[in-house]
Design an enzyme around this catalytic site. Structure first.
Site, PDB file in Angstrom:
ATOM      1  CG  ASP A   1      -0.345  -0.598   8.229  1.00  0.00           C
ATOM      2  OD1 ASP A   1      -1.096   0.300   8.655  1.00  0.00           O
ATOM      3  OD2 ASP A   1       0.843  -0.410   7.914  1.00  0.00           O
TER       4      ASP A   1
ATOM      5  CE  LYS B   1       1.102   1.059   4.401  1.00  0.00           C
ATOM      6  NZ  LYS B   1       1.927   2.190   4.770  1.00  0.00           N
TER       7      LYS B   1
HETATM    8  P1  ATP Z   1       4.691  -0.697   7.764  1.00  0.00           P
HETATM    9  O1  ATP Z   1       4.584   0.010   6.474  1.00  0.00           O
HETATM   10  O2  ATP Z   1       3.506  -1.577   8.060  1.00  0.00           O
HETATM   11  O3  ATP Z   1       5.074   0.141   8.920  1.00  0.00           O
HETATM   12  P2  ATP Z   1       7.062  -1.837   6.706  1.00  0.00           P
HETATM   13  O4  ATP Z   1       6.524  -2.126   5.354  1.00  0.00           O
HETATM   14  O5  ATP Z   1       7.912  -0.630   6.861  1.00  0.00           O
HETATM   15  O6  ATP Z   1       5.862  -1.768   7.704  1.00  0.00           O
HETATM   16  P3  ATP Z   1       7.663  -4.608   6.994  1.00  0.00           P
HETATM   17  O7  ATP Z   1       8.201  -5.029   5.682  1.00  0.00           O
HETATM   18  O8  ATP Z   1       6.257  -4.940   7.301  1.00  0.00           O
HETATM   19  O9  ATP Z   1       7.883  -3.060   7.212  1.00  0.00           O
HETATM   20  O10 ATP Z   1       8.644  -5.219   8.115  1.00  0.00           O
HETATM   21  C1  ATP Z   1       8.611  -4.803   9.443  1.00  0.00           C
HETATM   22  C2  ATP Z   1       9.438  -5.769  10.305  1.00  0.00           C
HETATM   23  O11 ATP Z   1       8.735  -7.000  10.409  1.00  0.00           O
HETATM   24  C3  ATP Z   1      10.820  -6.095   9.791  1.00  0.00           C
HETATM   25  O12 ATP Z   1      11.704  -5.961  10.862  1.00  0.00           O
HETATM   26  C4  ATP Z   1      10.753  -7.532   9.356  1.00  0.00           C
HETATM   27  O13 ATP Z   1      11.946  -8.227   9.596  1.00  0.00           O
HETATM   28  C5  ATP Z   1       9.625  -8.095  10.218  1.00  0.00           C
HETATM   29  N1  ATP Z   1       8.841  -9.185   9.576  1.00  0.00           N
HETATM   30  C6  ATP Z   1       8.279 -10.218  10.186  1.00  0.00           C
HETATM   31  N2  ATP Z   1       7.601 -10.991   9.303  1.00  0.00           N
HETATM   32  C7  ATP Z   1       7.735 -10.432   8.119  1.00  0.00           C
HETATM   33  C8  ATP Z   1       7.270 -10.773   6.845  1.00  0.00           C
HETATM   34  N3  ATP Z   1       6.529 -11.845   6.616  1.00  0.00           N
HETATM   35  N4  ATP Z   1       7.584  -9.951   5.827  1.00  0.00           N
HETATM   36  C9  ATP Z   1       8.309  -8.827   6.062  1.00  0.00           C
HETATM   37  N5  ATP Z   1       8.792  -8.488   7.248  1.00  0.00           N
HETATM   38  C10 ATP Z   1       8.518  -9.267   8.293  1.00  0.00           C
END
Ligand code: ATP
Length: 308
Positions: A148, A18
């Protein structure tokens, strides 16, 4: 419980990332969360999850994709946590699965990749295990997993209030083209909110999505939408990663209608008038070394959906 699907059968779900078209944040609440008013749009960048039956109590995941090394494969993986939560609430814990996750959504990129995987696991496992759960039940479980996750289940374009998890669909017309500049290195969501708290301890007093954003969406006016993209976390993300200021500026010079840091960053989202401008922007930003890669996507698209 007997397996409703033959052991070799697979349930495949894909879930989208998103961008936040608007993100306004109040101050940190006593529970640690921030009160948000946000507008999400799901875009055509997908993680895919395959789930198969496994003996009761066994839940495991393997991860592939460019950034697979950044994703935990144990109990902290958000897809594993989601499957376990579903098994505990609807299967007395006596259910199991093996999951294969193919990641495309950037990790810690501000595009809700982990939340998308949690949403994918909730949907996929509910089908694999043939559970009697309604879409509303999945939304409720999703909200327990993370702010989210409910949006990642529904997709489309939606307004999120509370922690961002109370959703209301928003009418939109047409398709919006985006160029997403992905950079190396991560920005952690708690770190960005922490900097936001330092910069703006009382948060944004105006916790609503401005009417001009909703008007632009309902009339399908990409240029008007581009003018009112806004993210309260942008200043904090840029102060932690000053290079992002240059990325934002360069994309606007290359023809974007609007630009903002996506969620907590570091991904920068550019709204572009057409695919051609997206391509020019992609060549320009990577050529100048301002992005690791630029992905051209469109929205709105659905959230987590079965594809096999
Ligand atoms: P948001 O936009 O929801 O704040 P983000 O996109 O910045 O999150 P994510 O990719 O969701 O970040 O990753 C956040 C943390 O979750 C990372 O530290 C990652 O290692 C951990 N994590 C746990 N499971 C997963 C997964 N299935 N995919 C991605 N990251 C994961």
């Amino acid at each position: 419980m007997a397996s409703p699907l033959a052991e070799a059968e697979v349930v495949r779900v894909r879930a989208s990332g998103k961008v936040n078209l608007t993100l306004r944040s109040g101050p940190r609440r006593p529970d640690g969360y921030h009160q948000l008013a946000t507008l999400f749009q799901a875009v055509s960048m997908y993680d895919e999850l395959d789930v198969r039956w496994a003996p009761p109590g066994q839940v495991s995941v393997s991860v592939t994709g460019e950034q697979a090394g950044l994703v935990p494969t144990g109990e902290t993986n958000l897809a594993v946590r989601a499957a376990r939560l579903l098994a505990q609430e609807y299967g007395a814990g006596g259910l199991g699965c093996t999951m294969e996750l193919r990641k495309t959504i950037p990790v810690t990129g501000g595009m809700a990749g982990g939340s998308a995987d949690a949403a994918a696991a909730l949907l996929a496992c509910s089908v694999l295990w043939d559970l009697d759960v309604s879409p509303d039940d999945l939304l409720e479980l999703g909200a327990r997993m993370g702010a989210d996750v409910p949006f990642c289940l529904t997709g489309g374009t939606a307004m999120g209030t509370g922690r961002g998890d109370r959703l209301a669909p928003v009418l939109t017309r047409g398709t919006y083209h985006w160029a997403l500049a992905l950079s190396d290195g991560e920005l952690s969501t708690p770190e960005v909110f922490g900097r936001f708290d330092e910069l703006q301890p009382s948060g944004n007093a105006e916790l609503e999505v401005p009417p001009e954003v909703l008007n632009a969406l309902i009339s399908g006016d990409a240029a008007a939408l581009g003018r009112c993209l806004h993210n309260d976390l942008q200043e904090a993300a840029v102060s932690l990663r000053p290079q992002l200021a240059r990325v934002l500026e360069a994309g606007l010079e290359l023809g974007a209608l609007g630009a903002l840091v996506s969620g907590s960053g570091p991904t920068v989202a550019f709204l572009v008038p057409d695919e051609r401008t997206g391509l020019d922007l992609s060549v320009g930003l990577t050529g100048e070394g301002l992005a690791r890669v630029v992905r051209r996507v469109h929205g709105p698209v659905p959230g987590a959906r079965l594809i096999a």
